[in-house]
Write a protein that holds these residues in place. Structure first.
Motif, PDB file in Angstrom:
ATOM      1  N   ASN A 104      31.319 -10.994  -5.345  1.00 18.41           N
ATOM      2  CA  ASN A 104      30.115 -10.314  -5.703  1.00 18.41           C
ATOM      3  C   ASN A 104      30.067  -8.900  -5.541  1.00 18.41           C
ATOM      4  O   ASN A 104      29.178  -8.461  -6.431  1.00 18.41           O
ATOM      5  CB  ASN A 104      28.847 -11.057  -5.042  1.00 18.41           C
ATOM      6  CG  ASN A 104      28.949 -12.750  -5.474  1.00 18.41           C
ATOM      7  OD1 ASN A 104      28.843 -13.003  -6.680  1.00 18.41           O
ATOM      8  ND2 ASN A 104      28.824 -13.273  -4.398  1.00 18.41           N
ATOM      9  N   PHE A 105      30.642  -8.447  -4.506  1.00 19.35           N
ATOM     10  CA  PHE A 105      30.440  -7.139  -4.076  1.00 19.35           C
ATOM     11  C   PHE A 105      31.669  -6.425  -4.014  1.00 19.35           C
ATOM     12  O   PHE A 105      32.891  -7.068  -3.876  1.00 19.35           O
ATOM     13  CB  PHE A 105      29.895  -6.877  -2.734  1.00 19.35           C
ATOM     14  CG  PHE A 105      28.353  -7.513  -2.823  1.00 19.35           C
ATOM     15  CD1 PHE A 105      27.376  -6.862  -3.370  1.00 19.35           C
ATOM     16  CD2 PHE A 105      28.055  -8.868  -2.419  1.00 19.35           C
ATOM     17  CE1 PHE A 105      26.025  -7.313  -3.573  1.00 19.35           C
ATOM     18  CE2 PHE A 105      26.930  -9.478  -2.449  1.00 19.35           C
ATOM     19  CZ  PHE A 105      25.927  -8.533  -2.930  1.00 19.35           C
ATOM     20  N   ILE A 208      35.883 -30.989  -6.094  1.00 21.92           N
ATOM     21  CA  ILE A 208      34.740 -30.983  -5.152  1.00 21.92           C
ATOM     22  C   ILE A 208      34.901 -31.906  -4.255  1.00 21.92           C
ATOM     23  O   ILE A 208      34.748 -33.120  -4.444  1.00 21.92           O
ATOM     24  CB  ILE A 208      33.462 -30.905  -6.079  1.00 21.92           C
ATOM     25  CG1 ILE A 208      33.246 -29.872  -7.154  1.00 21.92           C
ATOM     26  CG2 ILE A 208      32.111 -30.752  -5.037  1.00 21.92           C
ATOM     27  CD1 ILE A 208      31.894 -29.699  -7.821  1.00 21.92           C
ATOM     28  N   ARG A 212      35.207 -35.559  -5.573  1.00 19.62           N
ATOM     29  CA  ARG A 212      34.552 -35.565  -6.720  1.00 19.62           C
ATOM     30  C   ARG A 212      35.343 -34.681  -7.976  1.00 19.62           C
ATOM     31  O   ARG A 212      35.438 -33.819  -7.868  1.00 19.62           O
ATOM     32  CB  ARG A 212      32.853 -35.131  -6.422  1.00 19.62           C
ATOM     33  CG  ARG A 212      32.227 -35.030  -7.840  1.00 19.62           C
ATOM     34  CD  ARG A 212      30.593 -34.837  -7.638  1.00 19.62           C
ATOM     35  NE  ARG A 212      30.244 -34.346  -8.822  1.00 19.62           N
ATOM     36  CZ  ARG A 212      29.397 -33.347  -9.161  1.00 19.62           C
ATOM     37  NH1 ARG A 212      29.120 -32.587  -8.089  1.00 19.62           N
ATOM     38  NH2 ARG A 212      29.099 -32.958 -10.339  1.00 19.62           N
ATOM     39  N   ASN A 238      36.795 -27.732   3.132  1.00 19.75           N
ATOM     40  CA  ASN A 238      36.711 -27.013   4.365  1.00 19.75           C
ATOM     41  C   ASN A 238      36.139 -27.905   5.631  1.00 19.75           C
ATOM     42  O   ASN A 238      35.506 -28.587   5.571  1.00 19.75           O
ATOM     43  CB  ASN A 238      35.850 -25.837   4.232  1.00 19.75           C
ATOM     44  CG  ASN A 238      34.491 -26.182   3.394  1.00 19.75           C
ATOM     45  OD1 ASN A 238      33.636 -26.819   3.829  1.00 19.75           O
ATOM     46  ND2 ASN A 238      34.622 -25.713   2.287  1.00 19.75           N
ATOM     47  N   GLY A 241      32.450 -28.897   6.684  1.00 21.93           N
ATOM     48  CA  GLY A 241      31.553 -29.035   5.569  1.00 21.93           C
ATOM     49  C   GLY A 241      31.744 -29.927   4.333  1.00 21.93           C
ATOM     50  O   GLY A 241      31.290 -31.267   4.507  1.00 21.93           O
ATOM     51  N   GLY A 242      32.865 -29.529   3.718  1.00 22.97           N
ATOM     52  CA  GLY A 242      33.220 -30.484   2.512  1.00 22.97           C
ATOM     53  C   GLY A 242      33.990 -31.708   3.054  1.00 22.97           C
ATOM     54  O   GLY A 242      34.543 -32.522   2.329  1.00 22.97           O
ATOM     55  N   ASP A 284      32.195 -22.461   9.558  1.00 20.96           N
ATOM     56  CA  ASP A 284      31.938 -21.718  10.928  1.00 20.96           C
ATOM     57  C   ASP A 284      30.588 -22.188  11.367  1.00 20.96           C
ATOM     58  O   ASP A 284      29.668 -22.261  10.801  1.00 20.96           O
ATOM     59  CB  ASP A 284      31.783 -20.105  11.128  1.00 20.96           C
ATOM     60  CG  ASP A 284      31.466 -19.770  12.226  1.00 20.96           C
ATOM     61  OD1 ASP A 284      32.349 -19.725  13.104  1.00 20.96           O
ATOM     62  OD2 ASP A 284      30.165 -19.434  12.306  1.00 20.96           O
ATOM     63  N   MET A 285      30.715 -22.921  12.701  1.00 18.83           N
ATOM     64  CA  MET A 285      29.547 -23.640  13.318  1.00 18.83           C
ATOM     65  C   MET A 285      28.499 -22.638  13.771  1.00 18.83           C
ATOM     66  O   MET A 285      27.576 -23.281  14.318  1.00 18.83           O
ATOM     67  CB  MET A 285      29.853 -24.610  14.120  1.00 18.83           C
ATOM     68  CG  MET A 285      30.923 -25.771  13.594  1.00 18.83           C
ATOM     69  SD  MET A 285      29.893 -26.589  12.208  1.00 18.83           S
ATOM     70  CE  MET A 285      31.357 -27.632  11.726  1.00 18.83           C
ATOM     71  N   LYS A 286      28.571 -21.492  13.900  1.00 20.78           N
ATOM     72  CA  LYS A 286      27.533 -20.633  14.127  1.00 20.78           C
ATOM     73  C   LYS A 286      26.861 -19.985  12.920  1.00 20.78           C
ATOM     74  O   LYS A 286      25.579 -19.824  12.720  1.00 20.78           O
ATOM     75  CB  LYS A 286      27.894 -19.470  15.079  1.00 20.78           C
ATOM     76  CG  LYS A 286      28.014 -19.834  16.526  1.00 20.78           C
ATOM     77  CD  LYS A 286      28.205 -18.676  17.390  1.00 20.78           C
ATOM     78  CE  LYS A 286      28.414 -18.904  18.734  1.00 20.78           C
ATOM     79  NZ  LYS A 286      29.013 -17.844  19.579  1.00 20.78           N
ATOM     80  N   ALA A 288      27.411 -20.841   9.622  1.00 19.53           N
ATOM     81  CA  ALA A 288      27.576 -21.951   8.526  1.00 19.53           C
ATOM     82  C   ALA A 288      28.414 -21.105   7.283  1.00 19.53           C
ATOM     83  O   ALA A 288      27.751 -21.311   6.306  1.00 19.53           O
ATOM     84  CB  ALA A 288      26.287 -22.422   8.121  1.00 19.53           C
ATOM     85  N   SER A 361      33.012 -12.678  -0.045  1.00 16.21           N
ATOM     86  CA  SER A 361      32.043 -12.157  -0.917  1.00 16.21           C
ATOM     87  C   SER A 361      32.317 -10.646  -1.429  1.00 16.21           C
ATOM     88  O   SER A 361      31.831 -10.116  -2.321  1.00 16.21           O
ATOM     89  CB  SER A 361      30.759 -11.878  -0.079  1.00 16.21           C
ATOM     90  OG  SER A 361      30.326 -13.334   0.002  1.00 16.21           O
TER      91      SER A 361
ATOM     92  N   VAL B  59      25.626 -25.418  14.694  1.00 21.06           N
ATOM     93  CA  VAL B  59      24.937 -26.023  13.748  1.00 21.06           C
ATOM     94  C   VAL B  59      24.915 -27.539  13.763  1.00 21.06           C
ATOM     95  O   VAL B  59      23.867 -28.123  13.620  1.00 21.06           O
ATOM     96  CB  VAL B  59      25.585 -25.807  12.096  1.00 21.06           C
ATOM     97  CG1 VAL B  59      24.761 -26.551  11.129  1.00 21.06           C
ATOM     98  CG2 VAL B  59      25.788 -24.232  11.926  1.00 21.06           C
ATOM     99  N   ILE B 103      26.912 -27.211  -0.540  1.00 21.54           N
ATOM    100  CA  ILE B 103      26.883 -27.423   1.037  1.00 21.54           C
ATOM    101  C   ILE B 103      25.607 -26.411   1.783  1.00 21.54           C
ATOM    102  O   ILE B 103      25.038 -26.750   2.546  1.00 21.54           O
ATOM    103  CB  ILE B 103      28.166 -26.863   1.572  1.00 21.54           C
ATOM    104  CG1 ILE B 103      29.366 -27.782   0.956  1.00 21.54           C
ATOM    105  CG2 ILE B 103      28.340 -26.826   3.035  1.00 21.54           C
ATOM    106  CD1 ILE B 103      30.647 -27.496   1.377  1.00 21.54           C
TER     107      ILE B 103
END
Ligand code: B12
Lengths: 478, 212
Positions: A104-105, A208, A212, A238, A241-242, A284-286, A288, A361, B59, B103
């Protein structure tokens, strides 16, 4: 002296036992849980092949079908450059590095500021890649905000082929734009059949997680199989997450997804080229955030290379040279170096995302330039130590020790071998302090900035013919 | 009023069994359901939110605490007095048309739910018309839209337009998010709020409805 083979350093993280266990788990997922196949054609094809369809569009895939697909998938294939020369022979654990897709950037090369990407960025990244020796393939690196969204991937593709002749990995949205992109590619190759014989691009589509398969993705998969466009299908499995938070589980699920795709792919066209492997990073669990600099991704893809060598034989898809840092700083350098080096030692095959910052990103020309150098450094290391009469250099030692006041620096052996015996960095600075200060006290980021700008200024890609360029414009304006 | 320390500790630990036992104990002691919620469960979640913001909680711990709290609320549910507002508000949330990323959206939904909002999750690849239809059907206070692709961001103003045309825009607050979305973009398309992550989404949602 008898000839001694050079040992190629190799990182191994899984043995045959673990490989078999992960594969068995992937087969179990497919046979007992199945996948959600939202493409009616593919669903019908699987049903005809004897798969059980349930809950409307879920389908269980038995092990025999999977093993058959693994058997017919090519164990090696070559990506050509756009002039038809072999460029990336994907075999024997050869490693090739390239950039990444849609950010995006970007960090503006003039101002150093992070700003939204435009189509000129796609062109600049392609040009830079064209001018960097150790970057083997190109991806868009930008999701341009100044072109019509509907045809964004067509515009990106055109900007790329106009600025590099290297092999490419491209994104498409659906069956519609991928057909246009294929037309352009065929025009460049001199016809559809010539492209099929010497493909220079690879499609990057994603299933996905968990399990999916949306219709548009399978459309692209089938199109690629039919047209002989190599493709990879890494789902975003990941960890946490997924996919399951533990790497073995995330890999088993991601591999199951990949194998389901491979089954459809090989049923559509046996022997069509497919690049293996899911993207197993972590959530990442801090923060997300899905990390682009974590050791887990490097570890999982090294494991995937082991699965290739022990079992599948199919070349692999991987990542490296990226970072979660927002700027090109020490963190970016550390994460890029770690991933590039471990991917090389793991003998991963097609390695993308070089030059990403901010977990994918933001793109950064300087980061690509640095990654280029880190690949050279890693390649040197991965070359191992050649051992023979020439390199053991007893003759040289005899000469030097027999001549008072002499040293190796002056010896012919040094003169003859120093170029290949040593790694000579270009941007990693080893100059003496005063020289460094005299040259403006530039840090790595600044040196990469200067080098990136120099390449953008001076590098000239071999231009495509007028006819090809005209054909491209015609296809796009239709 | 009882002391809710043990309950709060259980919520913070994500120990559902103990939390339920403690809730039952409060019920047996004839505590007012409202008090158990306001002085027991919610302060525990606030503490968790604080720990998360400071980077000392992760989280999954946050989500587990939220789940623990929800289980306790279920136990209390039949005991709430008429007029007790147990929901902070209703949030309808979906990923916009053309976009299959979920997600982030799911995480935002879970965090909001944990903070006491009622969630209507309408999934991914949701067209403007579907948003309109679902808003009519469920009558939410806030509509949340997620987009992870710069190519699908334009579906956000389209959806806002559709809500306007349907005459629903004035009844709802619109909150948007996702990696390519910015504060500036939110202002530009006249959304009411933007949040960069799930934690701040909760704060922004509360702000939108003027609650704490
Ligand atoms: C996982 C992933 C996927 C998975 C998605 C799985 C799923 N079930 O969601 C898969 C593999 C399917 C996928 C597919 C694609 N992806 Co993708 N994906 C990602 C990835 C790696 C992580 C996203 C994620 O889940 N993050 C974790 C969550 C928790 O964070 P989050 O989504 O940002 O959400 C947080 C905030 O944004 C915010 N938020 C989110 N929504 C909302 C909503 C509201 C109301 C509020 C207030 C806040 C809020 O709060 C959340 C929680 O903190 C990103 C890169 C990255 N590192 O971010 C690329 C990325 C988003 N994908 C990208 C692309 C290009 C694609 C594809 C087009 C690729 C392709 N080859 O086809 C397809 C598109 C499919 C489609 N039509 O949607 C690009 C987008 C670039 C762009 N400029 O648009 C990215 C940035 C990667 C890249 N650099 O190329 N992807």
């Amino acid at each position: 002296m008898k000839e001694v083979q050079t040992f190629r350093p190799r990182l191994k993280v899984l043995g045959k036992q673990q490989v078999d266990a992960i594969h068995a788990s992937a087969l179990e997922i497919l046979a007992t849980m199945g996948v959600k196949m939202e493409h009616p054609g593919a669903l019908a094809m699987l049903k005809n092949a004897g798969c059980e369809v349930f809950n409307e569009d879920w389908v269980k895939i038995p092990a025999e079908l999977v093993e058959a697909a693994i058997k017919t998938a090519p164990k090696k294939f070559t990506l050509y450059d756009q002039n038809g020369n072999p460029a990336m022979p994907l075999e024997d654990g050869n490693s090739f590095y390239g950039t990444g897709s849609d950010t995006n950037f970007t960090i503006d090369v003039e101002t150093g500021e992070r700003r939204p990407t435009v189509i000129a960025d796609v062109a600049n990244f392609a040009k830079l890649v064209d001018g960097l020796d150790n970057i083997s393939f190109n991806m868009s690196m930008a999701n341009a905000q100044d072109v019509p969204v509907k045809d964004i991937y067509i515009h990106a593709f055109v900007a790329m082929v106009k600025n590099t002749n290297k092999p490419m990995v491209f994104i498409a949205d659906s069956g519609r734009d991928i057909a246009v992109i294929h037309q352009i590619a065929s025009a460049i190759a001199g016809g559809e059949e010539k492209f099929r014989a010497k493909p220079f691009m690879l499609n990057y589509s994603e299933a996905i997680s968990p399990l999916r398969f949306p219709e548009t993705i399978v459309d692209k998969l089938i199109f690629c199989a039919q047209k002989g466009i190599p493709l990879c299908l890494p789902s975003g499995s990941n960890a946490g997450g997924g996919a399951p938070v533990t790497l073995a589980g995330a890999m088993a699920m991601g591999i199951a997804e990949n194998l389901a795709g491979l089954v459809i792919h090989q049923m559509t066209n046996k022997g069509a080229p497919f690049l293996f492997g899911p993207n197993v990073s972590v959530l990442d669990m801090k923060s997300a955030v899905v990390s682009y600099g974590c050791p887990e991704w490097s570890l999982s893809q090294a494991a995937l290379a082991d699965m290739r060598d022990e079992l599948y034989g199919i070349p692999t898809w991987a990542y490296a040279g990226a970072s979660d840092s927002k700027v090109m700083d020490a963190q970016a350098g550390a994460e890029a170096a770690f991933s590039i080096y471990s991917a090389m030692l793991a003998h991963a095959n097609v390695i993308h995302d070089m030059g990403y910052l901010e977990y994918g990103s933001t793109s950064c020309l300087e980061m690509v330039t640095m990654a280029n150098e880190l690949v050279a450094m890693s390649r040197f290391f991965a070359g191992g130590i050649p051992v023979n009469d020439g390199t053991l250099a007893l003759d040289a030692l005899k000469r030097v020790s027999g001549t008072p006041g002499s040293m190796f620096l002056m010896d012919d052996h040094t003169f003859e071998h120093f170029m290949e015996a040593q790694f000579t960095p270009k941007l990693l600075d080893r100059s003496r302090y005063d020289a460094w200060e005299g040259a403006g006290s530039q840090d790595m980021y600044k040196r990469c900035n200067v080098e990136a700008k120099r390449i953008l200024d001076e590098h000239e890609m071999e231009p495509k013919s007028k006819e090809v360029l005209e054909q491209i414009d015609n296809i796009v304006s239709k | 009023m009882s002391d809710y320390k043990a309950l709060q500790e259980a919520v913070l630990k994500g120990d559902i069994k103990t939390a339920l036992e403690q809730t039952q104990k409060a019920i047996d002691a004839k505590d007012v359901a409202r008090d158990v919620l306001d002085n027991g469960l919610i302060p525990a979640m606030d503490e968790m939110g604080d720990r998360f913001a400071k980077g000392v909680a992760f989280v999954p711990q946050m989500l587990r605490a939220a789940k623990t709290m929800q289980e306790c609320v279920k136990l209390l549910q039949p005991l709430f007095a008429e007029g007790d507002i147990t929901s902070k508000g209703k949030v309808l949330i979906g990923t916009v048309k053309g976009d299959l990323h979920d997600i982030g959206k799911n995480l935002v939904a879970m965090m909001l739910e944990g903070a006491g909002f009622t969630i209507v999750d309408i999934g991914v690849d949701v067209s403007p018309d579907k948003f309109v239809e679902k808003v009519k059907e469920t009558n939410p206070d806030i509509v949340g839209m997620s987009a992870l692709l710069s190519t699908t961001m334009p579906a956000m103003p389209e959806t806002i337009e559709a809500l306007k045309t349907a005459g629903l825009r004035d009844n709802i607050k619109i909150m948007i998010g996702g990696a390519p979305v910015t504060e500036k973009y939110a202002t530009q398309i006249e959304a009411d709020s933007y949040a960069s992550d799930a934690g701040s989404a909760v704060a922004k949602a509360k702000e939108l409805l003027g609650i704490s």
